[in-house]
Design an enzyme around this catalytic site. Structure first.
Site, PDB file in Angstrom:
ATOM      1  N   ASP A 277       0.688  -1.015  -0.093  1.00 23.99           N
ATOM      2  CA  ASP A 277      -0.185  -0.112   0.121  1.00 23.99           C
ATOM      3  C   ASP A 277       0.714   1.259   0.001  1.00 23.99           C
ATOM      4  O   ASP A 277       0.406   2.359   0.305  1.00 23.99           O
ATOM      5  CB  ASP A 277      -1.049   0.114   1.192  1.00 23.99           C
ATOM      6  N   ASP A 336       2.771  -9.310   9.434  1.00 23.25           N
ATOM      7  CA  ASP A 336       3.085  -7.851   9.273  1.00 23.25           C
ATOM      8  C   ASP A 336       4.556  -7.568   8.861  1.00 23.25           C
ATOM      9  O   ASP A 336       5.184  -8.310   8.911  1.00 23.25           O
ATOM     10  CB  ASP A 336       3.046  -6.817  10.691  1.00 23.25           C
ATOM     11  N   ASP A 338       7.265  -6.261   9.706  1.00 22.65           N
ATOM     12  CA  ASP A 338       8.296  -6.278  10.271  1.00 22.65           C
ATOM     13  C   ASP A 338       8.381  -7.993  11.234  1.00 22.65           C
ATOM     14  O   ASP A 338       9.355  -7.961  11.956  1.00 22.65           O
ATOM     15  CB  ASP A 338       8.413  -5.224  11.397  1.00 22.65           C
ATOM     16  N   ASP A 430      -8.332  -6.942  13.499  1.00 22.43           N
ATOM     17  CA  ASP A 430      -8.098  -8.023  13.990  1.00 22.43           C
ATOM     18  C   ASP A 430      -8.697  -8.481  14.992  1.00 22.43           C
ATOM     19  O   ASP A 430      -9.459  -9.764  14.857  1.00 22.43           O
ATOM     20  CB  ASP A 430      -6.489  -8.264  14.286  1.00 22.43           C
TER      21      ASP A 430
END
Length: 696
Positions: A277, A336, A338, A430
Site C-alpha cells: 500500500d 506484518d 516487520d 484483527d
C-alpha cells in the site's frame, strides 16, 4: 547492650546541660551536669576507648568532615542534574515541537485539546490550593486529616471567633471541603477501589490459570504430524496463502520477504502475496524488484498494489481476498511487514487444523529482536510477555477464544468468509474478525511454544501512537458489535465473558481507574484530606499486581518499579484513546504505521538469502541498485535530521500536578502518598520531556 549506658547530648533542661541515661529500653532518666566539659558530650561514661580521648576526637572530626564532603558532593550532583534538566526544558521549548504538531489532518484539534484543557484546570486549581495551604501552614493551621465530624464542628464553632481575613477564608474553605467536596470525591474513590479490586482479582485468576497450565502441562496437541512433503502421501499439506500487508516499509521489506520465502512448505502448495500500500514510488520499485528476485529464485510470490487505497490494513486484506484464485486455497496466514517467521512456522501450526473442522484460527506468540534496546523496549516486553504467556494462553486453553493479534496467525478461509470477512469499520480489524468468528461458533488455538520474531517500537512517539490505536479501536468495536453479541446464539457464559471481561473490564475499566485513581483522585485527596485513599490502594496492591505482571519475564524483575510508574504514565494515553473510541471522537480513526528500524532477527536472516547475483529483468528500472543505495543513505540522512525530541503537554501538565500534590503531602507528613506522588510526578516529567526511548 550493657546494663547501663549514658548518651550525652548538647541539650538543656531548665538551662542546664543534661544527659539521658538508659538502664534498659524502657527505663530512661535525665542526669544534670553542673559544669560539663566538651569531652563529656563526646563519649558515654566508662566507654572511653584505649589510646586517649584526643585521638578519638580527631577521628570523629575526620569522619564528620568526610560525611560533610559526601553531602556537599551529593548536593553538587543534584544541582548539576537540575541545571541539566532545566537546559533540556529550554531546548525543548525553543525547538517548538510538541505533540500538538503531530495532529493529523483528519483529527479535529479542538476535540484533542479538550482533554488537555481539563488537566490544565486541575493543575491551576491545585497550584492555587497549594499556595493557600502553604499560607495556612505558616498561620499555624493543622495539616492533618481529622475526622470529618470533628473538623466540621471545629470549623463551625470557631468560624465566628476567628480574627483575620485569611483565617476566616481558610475556615470557610474547610467547611466547603467537608460539606460539598469530600463526600462526592470519597464516593468516586470507593467506586474506583471496587473496580481496582475486581480487575486485580481477574488478573490473579489469569495467573492461577497460567500456573495450572504449567503444572498440568496443558497445551494444544496436533492430531497428525507432517511426514510426506510430496502432498500425495499421509502428510497434511493443504493449500496455504501467505499475505504480507505493508505500507512504505522500506526498512523491513527485504527481511520479511526473505523470511516467508524460506518457509519450509511445498512450493506448489503455497502462494505468497506482497500487499503493498506504499504511496512512495521509490519504495514501490524496490519492493517490486525484491519480489522479482525471489520469483527468479523459484518462490511462488506475487506483488499486488491497490489503485484505491481505502480502509488501511483491513481494506488491503479485503481487496486481496477478492482475487479469483483465492478459491484454490484453504488457509491464509498473515505476517506484518516487520515479522520474521522461522522456516518451520507452517509445519508447527498447520497440523492443528487436521480433523478439526471447528478450528478457525491458530495464533503464534511474538518474540522480539530488540527487547534489550532501551528502557522503553524492556518495559514493553513485560506487558507483552504477560499478554501472550498469561492472557492469550489461558483464554485459549479454557475458552477457545482470544483476540487475534493481527499477525503471526493462520486462518481457515471458510471461517473468515462465514464471519463476514475483513471490515474497515474500526482500527482493530484483527479483534473485529476474531469476535465475529467466535460469535459464529469457531474455535481458536494459541501456541505458546511457536514464536515469530518482530520489532518493538523504540521511541516513545511511535509507542504512544500504537497504544492510542490499540485502545481506541476496542471501544469502537464494542459499540458496533454489542447488539450482535446480545443476539448471537452462543451461551450466556460466553456472552458475559466477551461483554464484561474481554471488553468492559480489560479494555474500558482498566484505563479508566488507572488514570482517574492515580493521576487525578490521589492528587486531589492531598488538598481535600477529608476524602482518604488507603495506603494499600496506593502501594501494596499495585506492587503485588506488578509482581504478577512481571512473572512471565523474570529477567525484567529489576525494572518492576519503573514498570509500575510507566504504566500509570501511559494511562493518560490509554484513557484518552478509550474515551475517543467510546464516543467516536476524531482521533478514534487515526491510523499511523508504527515506525520500524529494520533490525535483523537473532537467527540472522541474511544467511537465508542466496548471496549469488540474480539474473536481472530486461525491463527493470535502470540503476536500481544505485537507487537502493542512494535511498538508504538518503533515508539515514533524513532520519538523522528528523530525529528530535518533543514535549508532550498532557504528560508535563500531569507531572506538575503530581509534584504539586507531593509538596502538599510532604507538609502533612503522609509518607507513602508523598513518595508515590513524587516518583510518579518525576516519571511523568521524564516522559513529557521525551527522555525515554531511542532519542534519549
Amino acid at each position: 547492650m550493657a546494663p547501663s549506658l549514658y548518651w550525652w547530648a548538647k541539650e538543656t533542661h531548665r538551662g542546664t546541660p543534661v544527659v539521658v541515661k538508659m538502664e534498659n529500653p524502657n527505663n530512661w532518666s535525665m542526669v544534670e551536669l553542673e559544669s560539663p566539659s566538651e569531652e563529656d558530650f563526646m563519649y558515654p561514661t566508662g566507654a572511653v576507648p584505649k589510646g586517649g580521648r584526643n585521638k578519638n576526637a580527631k577521628q570523629i572530626t575526620w569522619v564528620l568532615l568526610l560525611k560533610a564532603h559526601k553531602a556537599a558532593g551529593c548536593l553538587t550532583s543534584l544541582a548539576a542534574a537540575f541545571f541539566s534538566l532545566a537546559a533540556i526544558v529550554r531546548r525543548r521549548i525553543a525547538d517548538g515541537r510538541t505533540d500538538s504538531t503531530d495532529t493529523s489532518e483528519a483529527e479535529n484539534p479542538a476535540v484533542k485539546s479538550r482533554f488537555f484543557t481539563c488537566i490544565k484546570v486541575f493543575l491551576c486549581f491545585s497550584l492555587i490550593l497549594l499556595g493557600f495551604e502553604i499560607s495556612a501552614y505558616f498561620q499555624g493551621w493543622d495539616f492533618g486529616a481529622p475526622d470529618l465530624q470533628l473538623q466540621y464542628l471545629f470549623t463551625l464553632t470557631n468560624l465566628l471567633t476567628i480574627k483575620g481575613v485569611f483565617d476566616s477564608l481558610y475556615s470557610r474553605w474547610v467547611l466547603i471541603r467537608v460539606e460539598y467536596l469530600a463526600p462526592p470525591l470519597q464516593f468516586l474513590i470507593n467506586v474506583c477501589i471496587i473496580l481496582f479490586l475486581v480487575q486485580s482479582v481477574d488478573r490473579l485468576i489469569l495467573c492461577l490459570g497460567c500456573f495450572w497450565i504449567k503444572f498440568k502441562n496443558l497445551k494444544p496437541v496436533a492430531k497428525q504430524e507432517l511426514v510426506d512433503e510430496s502432498g500425495d502421501g499421509g502428510g497434511y499439506f493443504p493449500m496455504v496463502l501467505v499475505q504480507i500487508p505493508m505500507c512504505n516499509e522500506k526498512e523491513v521489506y527485504q527481511q520479511s520477504i526473505a523470511a516467508v520465502c524460506n518457509l519450509d512448505w511445498p512450493k506448489g502448495r503455497m502462494l505468497i502475496q506482497i500487499l503493498d500500500d506504499s504511496d512512495d514510488p521509490t519504495t514501490q520499485l524496490l519492493i517490486k524488484e525484491e519480489v522479482h528476485k525471489w520469483q527468479q529464485n523459484g518462490a511462488n510470490i506475487i506483488y499486488r498494489h491497490r489503485v484505491v487505497r481505502d480502509g488501511y490494513k483491513a481494506g488491503n486484506l479485503k481487496s486481496a481476498m477478492g482475487c479469483s484464485y483465492i478459491k484454490d486455497y484453504e488457509f491464509v496466514t498473515i505476517f506484518d511487514a516487520d515479522f520474521q517467521p522461522f522456516p518451520d512456522f507452517l509445519k508447527r501450526t498447520m497440523p492443528h487444523f487436521k480433523d478439526n473442522a471447528e478450528l478457525g484460527l491458530v495464533q503464534a506468540r511474538w518474540s522480539f529482536v530488540n527487547k534489550d534496546e532501551n528502557l522503553l523496549t524492556r518495559l514493553q516486553l513485560i506487558n507483552l510477555a504477560f499478554h501472550f504467556e498469561v492472557e492469550q494462553q489461558v483464554n485459549g486453553v479454557f475458552l477457545n477464544f482470544f483476540g487475534f493479534n493481527g499477525t503471526a496467525g493462520v486462518w481457515r478461509i471458510k471461517a473468515l468468509e462465514e464471519s463476514g470477512g475483513w471490515l474497515e469499520r474500526t482500527t482493530v480489524e484483527d479483534m473485529d474478525i476474531a469476535v465475529r468468528a467466535h460469535l459464529h461458533g469457531w474455535k481458536f488455538v494459541f501456541l505458546n511454544d511457536v514464536e515469530c520474531q518482530c520489532e518493538l517500537p523504540e521511541s516513545y512517539e511511535a509507542y504512544r501512537k500504537q497504544q492510542h490505536r490499540w485502545h481506541s479501536g476496542p471501544m469502537q468495536l464494542f459499540r458496533l458489535c454489542l447488539p450482535a453479541i446480545i443476539r448471537s446464539k452462543i451461551s450466556v457464559w460466553k456472552k458475559a465473558n466477551i461483554i464484561f471481561l474481554f471488553f468492559l473490564l480489560r479494555k474500558l475499566i482498566l484505563p479508566f481507574y488507572s488514570f482517574t485513581l492515580f493521576c487525578i483522585i490521589l492528587p486531589m485527596t492531598m488538598f481535600i484530606p477529608e476524602a482518604t485513599l488507603p495506603s494499600w490502594v496506593v502501594c501494596y496492591i499495585p506492587a503485588a499486581m506488578s509482581f504478577l505482571n512481571i512473572l512471565p519475564a523474570p529477567k525484567s524483575f529489576p525494572f518492576i518499579v519503573p514498570y509500575l510508574l510507566f504504566e500509570n504514565t501511559m494511562s493518560v494515553t490509554k484513557f484518552n484513546a478509550m474515551i475517543s473510541g467510546l464516543f467516536q471522537l476524531g482521533s478514534a480513526y487515526e491510523w499511523v504505521v508504527t515506525k520500524k528500524s529494520g533490525r535483523s532477527s537473532e537467527g540472522d536472516l541474511v544467511s537465508l538469502v542466496d548471496r549469488q547475483p540474480m539474473p536481472q529483468r530486461v525491463s527493470s528500472e535502470p540503476n536500481l541498485d544505485e537507487m537502493r543505495v542512494e535511498m538508504k543513505v538518503g533515508g539515514e540522512r533524513d532520519l538523522m535530521k528528523k530525529k528530535h525530541n518533543r514535549i508532550y503537554t498532557k504528560e508535563l501538565a500531569l507531572a506538575f500536578l503530581l509534584l504539586t500534590a507531593s509538596v502538599r503531602s510532604l507538609m502533612s507528613a503522609q509518607g507513602i502518598h508523598f513518595y508515590f506522588l513524587l516518583f510518579q510526578g518525576v516519571s511523568f516529567l521524564l516522559v513529557g520531556l521525551d527522555l525515554i526511548g531511542e532519542q534519549v
